[in-house]
Write a protein that holds these residues in place. Structure first.
Motif, short mmCIF file in Angstrom:
data_model
loop_
_atom_site.label_atom_id
_atom_site.label_comp_id
_atom_site.label_asym_id
_atom_site.label_seq_id
_atom_site.Cartn_x
_atom_site.Cartn_y
_atom_site.Cartn_z
N ILE A 433 0.74 -1.21 0.16
CA ILE A 433 0.10 0.03 0.20
C ILE A 433 0.92 1.40 0.01
O ILE A 433 1.78 1.45 0.87
N PRO A 434 0.83 2.18 -1.06
CA PRO A 434 1.41 3.63 -1.10
C PRO A 434 1.09 4.26 0.14
O PRO A 434 -0.17 4.51 0.56
N ILE A 435 1.95 5.14 0.59
CA ILE A 435 1.56 5.81 2.10
C ILE A 435 2.28 7.18 1.69
O ILE A 435 3.36 7.34 0.99
N PHE A 436 1.73 8.25 2.45
CA PHE A 436 2.16 9.67 2.20
C PHE A 436 1.86 10.49 3.46
O PHE A 436 1.21 10.05 4.67
N SER A 437 2.92 11.17 3.89
CA SER A 437 3.15 12.02 4.89
C SER A 437 3.50 13.51 4.80
O SER A 437 4.72 13.80 4.16
N PRO A 438 2.74 14.45 4.70
CA PRO A 438 2.88 15.71 4.22
C PRO A 438 3.78 16.90 5.74
O PRO A 438 3.30 17.84 5.87
N GLY A 439 4.64 16.16 6.33
CA GLY A 439 5.19 16.80 7.48
C GLY A 439 6.33 15.88 8.00
O GLY A 439 6.81 15.08 7.17
N PRO A 440 6.73 16.22 9.23
CA PRO A 440 6.08 17.05 10.05
C PRO A 440 6.25 18.69 9.79
O PRO A 440 7.40 18.99 9.06
N PRO A 441 5.32 19.34 9.96
CA PRO A 441 5.39 20.77 9.78
C PRO A 441 6.52 21.58 10.52
O PRO A 441 6.71 21.24 11.58
N LEU A 442 7.01 22.68 10.04
CA LEU A 442 8.20 23.24 10.58
C LEU A 442 7.50 24.57 11.64
O LEU A 442 6.32 24.88 11.22
N PRO A 443 8.17 24.87 12.68
CA PRO A 443 7.40 25.89 13.64
C PRO A 443 7.57 26.94 12.99
O PRO A 443 8.49 27.61 11.92
#
Length: 467
Positions: A433-443
């Motif tokens: 299964i392809p997975i995606f993560s848009p982060g972690p965001p920067l402060p």
């Protein structure tokens, strides 16, 4: 009746000699399977001829003698002759009007029906075009002959085309072979240039490390010497020496951390696009930390994702999954990460074949490419795997290639048409299964979305530079 006539015609073709065009008389069957009258075949196979070939298919026969009479075929011929005679008597009875018991004289063109003279006076044939039987037959015979001529012309044209195909004016095999050879030579030349560049950059990296090591050794030697000086002399040189030491140590990151190299491969992305699949996000994987758009193509870091003041290796990651699950095949997809300083792409495979999994990072269930931003610099890292390279500039788009049967997972820089990293021999066991993560965001930042690119979306250097 029509079916009976059709059957008898087919039977007649089977019991007719192709030499004399009459019913078989003492039929014989030769090795190729064709049959002829014994006398017809005997006249065809002349005494003293070097070869005896089939008069119909021209296949050369090894036999030098006329075969015995085929009794079954002879009996079938007699039966066919009898059936044909009976059919003739039946059809002669059908050549007269059933009502008036008179032979047909006229023909109704609308109903395609033969008529007796008084039949055309009935209401059912009123207003129809009625012709004498001979005139109508002459008309249709002419049309059939005209059609036969047209068919002959078409047949002649087809034969000419066939002859052209058999003896083409251009030898396409040689032409195409030459084009592929030329392309192969160009690729070989490009490959050699790429290898030359790799060697040059490796040497430059080694020289840089040697210079850095020499600077450290010189400083350490100088520090040892200064340490044995008198107090006053030491105080005079210490400040300047400490400053130079800090300057040398500041070069550590640049000297030691490898830089992500780009080796463009001609037409690489075009070839990968042959395996392009259209991915969508699974809406069930959305959380308060990762939000998914209605079109299931965009995902963003949600407000509940805890922003850490300092990025660490153990930073919390939140993932979204693709709706598609793969159990075989060769697949490729692209992801736009232009608006993200940090992100993760990869696959999740909960089951691996245990016999081989010992060699693949302790049975890891995820295989990832991660982008991390530290002190203004961007780094690409893999998990599992050794990659930890600094990038010259952020990636706008990443291509992911999965070849299930070979256990291959590769990541590509789409803009530069170059390989980033490839996992080999992953012992896949469905599903993947392809997975995606848009982060972690920067402060202090508000990153944009990660976008799953449509199949018809393509990126090149010219269109990216104009954005």
């Amino acid at each position: 009746m029509a079916a009976t006539v059709k059957f008898l015609k087919e039977l007649q073709s089977e019991i007719t000699c192709s030499i004399c065009r009459g019913y078989f008389y003492e039929p014989v069957t030769i090795r190729c399977g064709h049959s002829f009258c014994r006398a017809c075949l005997s006249s065809s196979w002349r005494v003293g001829a070097p070869d005896f070939s089939c008069p119909q298919c021209r296949q050369v026969s090894q036999d030098r003698e006329i075969p015995l009479v085929n009794r079954h075929l002879a009996e079938l011929t007699e039966l066919g002759k009898e059936l044909s005679s009976n059919l003739t008597q039946i059809t002669e009875g059908q050549n007269q009007c059933v009502t008036h018991k008179e032979p047909f004289k006229l023909f109704c063109e609308e109903d395609q029906t033969a008529l007796w003279v008084t039949c055309c006076e009935t209401p059912e044939h009123g207003g129809h075009k009625i012709f004498p039987k001979e005139e109508a037959a002459h008309k249709y015979r002419g049309e059939l002959q005209h059609l036969q001529i047209r068919l002959g012309k078409h047949l002649e044209e087809a034969e000419q085309l066939l002859a052209q195909e058999e003896r083409p004016a251009m030898d396409w095999h040689e032409i195409i072979r030459g084009e592929f050879h030329r392309l192969h030579c160009l690729l070989m030349e490009e490959e050699n240039l790429c290898f030359k560049r790799i060697r040059q950059e490796q040497k430059a990296s080694q020289d840089r490390l040697y210079q850095y090591m020499q600077s450290l050794q010189d400083l350490r030697q100088e520090l040892q010497e200064v340490g044995h000086q008198a107090n006053l002399d030491l105080l005079q040189d210490a400040k300047e020496l400490l400053g130079r030491s800090e300057a040398v140590l500041a070069q550590q990151t640049k000297a030691i951390t490898p830089e992500m190299r780009e080796y463009p491969i001609h037409s690489l992305i075009e070839m990968l696009n042959r395996f392009r699949v259209d991915l969508t996000l699974d809406p069930r994987s959305a959380t308060s930390c990762v939000t998914i758009s209605e079109d299931l193509k965009h995902l963003k870091a949600g407000g509940s994702w805890q922003v850490e003041s300092k990025t660490t290796e153990d930073s919390t990651h939140h993932y979204a999954f693709a709706k598609q699950v793969f159990r075989s095949g060769t697949l490729y997809w692209e992801v736009d990460v232009t608006q993200l300083p940090q992100w993760i792409l990869g696959i999740y495979t909960p089951h691996l074949k245990r016999k081989r999994a010992r060699n693949v990072a302790s049975c890891a269930s995820v295989f990832l490419l991660r982008c991390v931003k530290k002190e203004g610099n961007y780094y690409l890292q893999t998990y599992p795997g050794p990659l930890n390279h600094q990038m010259k500039s952020p990636l706008p788009r990443v291509g992911v290639y999965l070849e299930y049967s070979l256990g291959t997972l590769a990541f590509y820089n789409v803009l530069q048409s170059s390989l980033i990293y490839k996992f080999h021999s992953i012992p896949f066991k469905a599903p993947v299964i392809p997975i995606f993560s848009p982060g972690p965001p920067l402060p202090g930042t508000k990153p944009g979305p990660m976008i799953l690119c449509p199949v018809d979306s393509h990126l090149c250097a010219c269109c990216y530079s104009s954005q």
